[in-house]
Design a protein around this motif. Structure first.
Motif, PDB file in Angstrom:
ATOM      1  N   MET A   1       0.842  -1.199   0.000  1.00  0.00           N
ATOM      2  CA  MET A   1       0.000   0.000   0.000  1.00  0.00           C
ATOM      3  C   MET A   1       0.880   1.253   0.000  1.00  0.00           C
ATOM      4  O   MET A   1       1.907   1.270   0.680  1.00  0.00           O
ATOM      5  CB  MET A   1      -0.895   0.023   1.233  1.00  0.00           C
ATOM      6  N   PRO A   2       0.484   2.281  -0.716  1.00  0.00           N
ATOM      7  CA  PRO A   2       1.262   3.521  -0.685  1.00  0.00           C
ATOM      8  C   PRO A   2       1.194   4.178   0.690  1.00  0.00           C
ATOM      9  O   PRO A   2       0.228   4.001   1.427  1.00  0.00           O
ATOM     10  CB  PRO A   2       0.592   4.397  -1.755  1.00  0.00           C
ATOM     11  N   THR A   3       2.240   4.916   1.012  1.00  0.00           N
ATOM     12  CA  THR A   3       2.272   5.588   2.311  1.00  0.00           C
ATOM     13  C   THR A   3       2.194   7.105   2.124  1.00  0.00           C
ATOM     14  O   THR A   3       2.579   7.649   1.091  1.00  0.00           O
ATOM     15  CB  THR A   3       3.580   5.283   3.084  1.00  0.00           C
ATOM     16  N   LYS A  15       3.537   8.495   9.738  1.00  0.00           N
ATOM     17  CA  LYS A  15       3.542   7.726   8.496  1.00  0.00           C
ATOM     18  C   LYS A  15       2.372   6.745   8.504  1.00  0.00           C
ATOM     19  O   LYS A  15       2.202   5.987   9.461  1.00  0.00           O
ATOM     20  CB  LYS A  15       4.865   6.975   8.365  1.00  0.00           C
ATOM     21  N   GLU A  17      -0.116   4.016   6.045  1.00  0.00           N
ATOM     22  CA  GLU A  17      -0.374   3.306   4.789  1.00  0.00           C
ATOM     23  C   GLU A  17      -1.831   3.533   4.405  1.00  0.00           C
ATOM     24  O   GLU A  17      -2.720   3.451   5.258  1.00  0.00           O
ATOM     25  CB  GLU A  17      -0.119   1.805   4.960  1.00  0.00           C
ATOM     26  N   GLU A  19      -4.841   2.584   1.485  1.00  0.00           N
ATOM     27  CA  GLU A  19      -5.233   1.725   0.366  1.00  0.00           C
ATOM     28  C   GLU A  19      -5.277   2.529  -0.921  1.00  0.00           C
ATOM     29  O   GLU A  19      -5.740   3.675  -0.930  1.00  0.00           O
ATOM     30  CB  GLU A  19      -6.631   1.167   0.597  1.00  0.00           C
ATOM     31  N   THR A  20      -4.835   1.899  -2.004  1.00  0.00           N
ATOM     32  CA  THR A  20      -4.966   2.529  -3.315  1.00  0.00           C
ATOM     33  C   THR A  20      -6.447   2.843  -3.554  1.00  0.00           C
ATOM     34  O   THR A  20      -7.311   2.009  -3.296  1.00  0.00           O
ATOM     35  CB  THR A  20      -4.437   1.574  -4.409  1.00  0.00           C
ATOM     36  N   ASP A  95       3.378   7.074  -3.570  1.00  0.00           N
ATOM     37  CA  ASP A  95       3.972   6.458  -2.384  1.00  0.00           C
ATOM     38  C   ASP A  95       5.032   7.381  -1.781  1.00  0.00           C
ATOM     39  O   ASP A  95       5.896   7.893  -2.495  1.00  0.00           O
ATOM     40  CB  ASP A  95       4.605   5.122  -2.776  1.00  0.00           C
TER      41      ASP A  95
END
Ligand code: FES
Length: 106
Positions: A1-3, A15, A17, A19-20, A95
């Motif tokens: 998952m992008p952060t 920070k 994460e 979900e797309t 990300d």
């Protein structure tokens, strides 16, 4: 998952994460990041998800819609890199995105 890294008014870096397909406002709310309220639920109608996007990534974002731009004209402490967190949808290309929460929102 992008952060996403949220920089709060007191200088903390949080920070998270995301979900797309979810957006920066939703990521903040779900993870208890202070300074983003998301009062309108993501309709670009309240401005309580105002963030300042790091300059390196700002140009990668799609241009704001007319509704978003109108709201940005009304938020406190607006800058050239202001966006509404609810309008930034996450995907792999974002990300590591860093967003700073305007001091006026704290
Ligand atoms: Fe209201 Fe983004 S949640 S403008």
């Amino acid at each position: 998952m992008p952060t996403v890294i949220y920089v709060t008014g007191d200088g903390r870096r949080i920070k998270v994460e995301i979900e797309t397909g979810s957006n920066v406002m939703e990521g903040a709310i779900r993870n208890g990041v202070p300074g983003i309220d998301g009062d309108c639920g993501g309709a670009a109608a309240c401005g309580t998800c105002h963030v300042l996007v790091d300059e390196g990534r700002f140009a990668l974002l799609p241009a704001p819609s007319e509704e978003e731009q109108t709201m940005l004209d009304f938020v406190d402490d607006a800058r050239q890199n202001s966006r509404l967190g609810c309008q930034i949808k996450m995907d792999a290309s974002l990300d590591g995105l860093i967003v700073t929460l305007p001091v006026a929102q704290h």
